[in-house]
Design a protein around this motif. Structure first.
Motif, PDB file in Angstrom:
ATOM      1  N   ALA A 156      -4.685  -9.267   3.814  1.00  0.00           N
ATOM      2  CA  ALA A 156      -2.913 -10.152   4.407  1.00  0.00           C
ATOM      3  C   ALA A 156      -3.122  -8.937   6.092  1.00  0.00           C
ATOM      4  CB  ALA A 156      -1.976  -9.442   4.142  1.00  0.00           C
ATOM      5  N   THR A 157      -3.243  -8.008   6.039  1.00  0.00           N
ATOM      6  CA  THR A 157      -3.457  -6.998   7.161  1.00  0.00           C
ATOM      7  C   THR A 157      -4.577  -6.791   7.443  1.00  0.00           C
ATOM      8  OG1 THR A 157      -1.522  -5.937   6.773  1.00  0.00           O
ATOM      9  CG2 THR A 157      -2.897  -4.858   8.485  1.00  0.00           C
ATOM     10  N   PHE A 158      -5.084  -6.166   8.721  1.00  0.00           N
ATOM     11  CA  PHE A 158      -6.802  -6.272   9.046  1.00  0.00           C
ATOM     12  C   PHE A 158      -6.831  -5.155   9.235  1.00  0.00           C
ATOM     13  CE2 PHE A 158      -7.157  -9.945  10.304  1.00  0.00           C
ATOM     14  CZ  PHE A 158      -8.299 -10.832  10.108  1.00  0.00           C
ATOM     15  N   PRO A 159      -7.845  -4.481   8.428  1.00  0.00           N
ATOM     16  CA  PRO A 159      -8.574  -2.459   8.481  1.00  0.00           C
ATOM     17  C   PRO A 159      -8.859  -2.664   9.840  1.00  0.00           C
ATOM     18  CG  PRO A 159     -10.040  -4.745   6.820  1.00  0.00           C
ATOM     19  CD  PRO A 159      -9.317  -5.525   7.458  1.00  0.00           C
ATOM     20  N   ARG A 160      -9.155  -1.312  10.088  1.00  0.00           N
ATOM     21  CA  ARG A 160      -9.594  -0.773  10.873  1.00  0.00           C
ATOM     22  C   ARG A 160     -10.600  -0.204  11.050  1.00  0.00           C
ATOM     23  NH1 ARG A 160      -4.671  -3.870  11.378  1.00  0.00           N
ATOM     24  NH2 ARG A 160      -3.750  -4.262  13.389  1.00  0.00           N
TER      25      ARG A 160
END
Length: 282
Positions: A156-160
């Motif tokens: 749901a939220t992109f890893p950096r």
């Protein structure tokens, strides 16, 4: 490829039943010889950020035809699309999660019941996200023989990941900025609770028992951070994973049928699918 050369292909469009209507699919059927006759059917979903794309784009049609010439019957899915994301404007469209993944699941179920040699399911980019979730939550259908995920994203939220950010520097694509990727996901799955469900994004959930998976990623692609994390999660869950990162490749290379990356990936998928024909369905 078949030793006698590329096979002829028959292409037809049809509707697959689901509650309230039908999902249009495009069949690309090889005119097969005995050696290719036992290949599983490959169910394929295109990308486009959940809000664009269709059966005529190269990532759908060219991929299907290329695989069919190698003896793989392909069913491409024309799932419903979310509205175009517009900054500062809220759309009233109801075509968001879970409708697109329900469409993909409906096709998996229908084709899974028909295919005499089982199915392999796959997708690219947003289609990979839909496919990964459908394969995880496909209750009531035969287990796919395998899953193919091309330059997908699964969280749901992109890893950096700094190393990946360094790789994509100098190849800037606005749609792949982390904030834009997160906004695209929110446009698809509007509620925070919904975004955490495995049917929206498979990453971060219990992956034990997941089918064998082939992953093909682009070296210079910000989305690779999510793909790398998902691959690690699959391995940790004991899933058989084969992963390739194509050097210097950029996102969406399957929309470029004349590219080296396209040809390489078609060869990888065809060979991998044909290997699965020896694997019994669950």
């Amino acid at each position: 490829m078949n030793s006698a050369g590329p096979l002829a292909v028959i292409v037809t469009d049809e509707a697959v039943a689901r509650t309230g209507g039908g999902v249009v699919v495009r069949r690309s059927e090889p005119v097969r010889d005995a050696a290719a006759a036992a290949a599983p059917t490959f169910v394929w979903s295109h990308g486009g950020g959940f809000f664009r794309g269709g059966l005529d784009q190269p990532e759908s049609d060219a991929v299907a035809r290329a695989l069919a010439t190698r003896g793989i019957p392909v069913v491409a899915v024309d799932y419903r699309l979310a509205p175009l994301p517009v900054v500062g404007r809220t759309s009233t469209s109801r075509v968001r999660f879970p409708l697109p993944v329900h469409d993909v699941l409906a096709v998996h179920r229908d084709i899974g019941e028909q295919a005499p040699h089982g199915i392999v399911v796959g997708g690219a980019s947003a289609g990979a996200c839909l496919t990964a979730a459908a394969a995880l939550d496909g209750a009531g259908i035969a287990q796919p023989k395998g899953v193919v995920l091309a330059y997908g994203f699964f969280h749901a939220t992109f890893p950096r990941v700094r190393e990946i950010q360094r790789r994509v520097r100098g190849h800037r694509r606005l749609s792949h900025a982390p904030w834009a990727l997160d906004a695209m996901n929110r446009n698809y799955a509007t509620s925070r609770d919904g975004r955490q469900q495995s049917l929206a994004f498979a990453g971060g959930h219990d992956l034990r028992g997941y089918p064998p998976t082939l992953m093909v990623d682009a070296d210079r692609d910000g989305m690779r951070a999510s793909s790398e994390l998902f691959a690690a999660e699959l391995v940790d869950a004991g899933v058989e994973v084969e992963r390739h990162v194509l050097p210097e490749a950029r996102h969406a290379f399957l929309n470029r049928p004349h590219s080296t990356e396209f040809a390489t990936t078609i060869d990888l998928i065809a060979a991998w699918c044909l290997r699965q024909r020896a694997v019994p369905s669950a």
